[in-house]
Motif scaffolding. Sequence first.
Motif, PDB file in Angstrom:
ATOM      1  N   GLN A  87      -0.690  64.858  -8.914  1.00 44.09           N
ATOM      2  CA  GLN A  87       0.350  65.734  -9.444  1.00 44.09           C
ATOM      3  C   GLN A  87       1.676  64.993  -9.590  1.00 44.09           C
ATOM      4  O   GLN A  87       2.407  65.194 -10.563  1.00 44.09           O
ATOM      5  CB  GLN A  87       0.535  66.937  -8.526  1.00 44.09           C
ATOM      6  N   ALA A 110      -9.110  73.309  -7.042  1.00 43.06           N
ATOM      7  CA  ALA A 110      -8.928  73.737  -8.428  1.00 43.06           C
ATOM      8  C   ALA A 110      -7.453  73.830  -8.804  1.00 43.06           C
ATOM      9  O   ALA A 110      -7.064  73.474  -9.925  1.00 43.06           O
ATOM     10  CB  ALA A 110      -9.609  75.083  -8.648  1.00 43.06           C
ATOM     11  N   ILE A 111      -6.621  74.271  -7.869  1.00 42.40           N
ATOM     12  CA  ILE A 111      -5.201  74.416  -8.183  1.00 42.40           C
ATOM     13  C   ILE A 111      -4.549  73.069  -8.440  1.00 42.40           C
ATOM     14  O   ILE A 111      -3.660  72.936  -9.292  1.00 42.40           O
ATOM     15  CB  ILE A 111      -4.469  75.191  -7.060  1.00 42.40           C
ATOM     16  N   LYS A 112      -5.010  72.018  -7.731  1.00 43.19           N
ATOM     17  CA  LYS A 112      -4.442  70.692  -7.941  1.00 43.19           C
ATOM     18  C   LYS A 112      -4.933  70.092  -9.258  1.00 43.19           C
ATOM     19  O   LYS A 112      -4.169  69.424  -9.961  1.00 43.19           O
ATOM     20  CB  LYS A 112      -4.763  69.784  -6.755  1.00 43.19           C
ATOM     21  N   LEU A 113      -6.187  70.360  -9.594  1.00 41.29           N
ATOM     22  CA  LEU A 113      -6.699  69.925 -10.893  1.00 41.29           C
ATOM     23  C   LEU A 113      -5.912  70.572 -12.026  1.00 41.29           C
ATOM     24  O   LEU A 113      -5.478  69.901 -12.965  1.00 41.29           O
ATOM     25  CB  LEU A 113      -8.184  70.278 -11.018  1.00 41.29           C
ATOM     26  N   SER A 114      -5.720  71.891 -11.932  1.00 38.53           N
ATOM     27  CA  SER A 114      -5.042  72.604 -13.013  1.00 38.53           C
ATOM     28  C   SER A 114      -3.579  72.199 -13.125  1.00 38.53           C
ATOM     29  O   SER A 114      -3.044  72.059 -14.229  1.00 38.53           O
ATOM     30  CB  SER A 114      -5.165  74.115 -12.813  1.00 38.53           C
ATOM     31  N   ARG A 115      -2.922  71.989 -11.996  1.00 37.60           N
ATOM     32  CA  ARG A 115      -1.510  71.582 -12.046  1.00 37.60           C
ATOM     33  C   ARG A 115      -1.362  70.184 -12.627  1.00 37.60           C
ATOM     34  O   ARG A 115      -0.390  69.899 -13.326  1.00 37.60           O
ATOM     35  CB  ARG A 115      -0.897  71.642 -10.652  1.00 37.60           C
ATOM     36  N   THR A 116      -2.317  69.323 -12.333  1.00 35.65           N
ATOM     37  CA  THR A 116      -2.277  67.966 -12.890  1.00 35.65           C
ATOM     38  C   THR A 116      -2.428  68.011 -14.394  1.00 35.65           C
ATOM     39  O   THR A 116      -1.678  67.372 -15.137  1.00 35.65           O
ATOM     40  CB  THR A 116      -3.382  67.100 -12.256  1.00 35.65           C
ATOM     41  N   GLU A 117      -3.376  68.799 -14.869  1.00 30.51           N
ATOM     42  CA  GLU A 117      -3.598  68.934 -16.314  1.00 30.51           C
ATOM     43  C   GLU A 117      -2.418  69.636 -16.979  1.00 30.51           C
ATOM     44  O   GLU A 117      -2.029  69.295 -18.103  1.00 30.51           O
ATOM     45  CB  GLU A 117      -4.891  69.694 -16.580  1.00 30.51           C
ATOM     46  N   ARG A 118      -1.836  70.612 -16.288  1.00 26.08           N
ATOM     47  CA  ARG A 118      -0.716  71.364 -16.854  1.00 26.08           C
ATOM     48  C   ARG A 118       0.493  70.462 -17.092  1.00 26.08           C
ATOM     49  O   ARG A 118       1.313  70.714 -17.969  1.00 26.08           O
ATOM     50  CB  ARG A 118      -0.341  72.514 -15.927  1.00 26.08           C
ATOM     51  N   SER A 119       0.597  69.387 -16.312  1.00 29.32           N
ATOM     52  CA  SER A 119       1.692  68.437 -16.508  1.00 29.32           C
ATOM     53  C   SER A 119       1.444  67.501 -17.687  1.00 29.32           C
ATOM     54  O   SER A 119       2.309  66.692 -18.023  1.00 29.32           O
ATOM     55  CB  SER A 119       1.913  67.607 -15.237  1.00 29.32           C
ATOM     56  N   THR A 122      -4.458  63.563 -18.486  1.00 31.56           N
ATOM     57  CA  THR A 122      -5.888  63.683 -18.747  1.00 31.56           C
ATOM     58  C   THR A 122      -6.631  63.451 -17.440  1.00 31.56           C
ATOM     59  O   THR A 122      -6.423  62.420 -16.776  1.00 31.56           O
ATOM     60  CB  THR A 122      -6.345  62.647 -19.785  1.00 31.56           C
TER      61      THR A 122
END
Length: 205
Positions: A87, A110-119, A122
């Motif tokens: 992140q 899942a929340i860390k995956l989604s926050r990484t992608e949201r930034s 890839t």
Amino acid sequence: MTIQHRLPTLETVCQARGRLAGLAVRTPLLSFPVLDARVGGRVLLKPEIFQRTGSFKFRGAYNRISEIQEQRPGTSIVTCSSGNHAQGVAAAAALHKVPATIVMPADAPAIKLSRTERSGATVVPYDRGTDDRDAIAAGLIAETGAILIHPYDNPYVIAGQGTAGLEIAEALTARGLVADAVVVPCGGGGLSAGVGLAMRDRFPD
């Protein structure tokens, strides 16, 4: 000696603070009388959970990416992480407007995956049991010419994490306090190394 192999110094920690000015949160030192009573002394806590992306990792990631962009503008970024470093790198790369690819375990929160992608990063998932994340990252670097942002074993990452130590030292001095000890979580050692550099300059003992 190449720039990658220079040891971090107090000077590089101070340079990191300049790069992070206005971007990293200057987190406070908090005290809790109940905690003081339980341990029989004064305890101050630095809540880096209030830091950008919720972790001190943003400090080191941003400083390292800044240094890379000063030397090679537009260079893309690759890293491996299961969450907090991911992140931090994703957010820092977005601020620099450069592509970031994060090799993350498929079972990362899942929340860390989604926050990484949201930034804007890839995410390349891998299986912890069967895949070699370092080999995946090396392949991406060979293919794209990106630079690896190591989560701790880099002088610029360590210097960025050390800005937390500068803030601790300055906050203590402003209160007229001297630290007897500093307790730092230690995974890879980047945070403890950086904080140690900053604190020993102000409090040699």
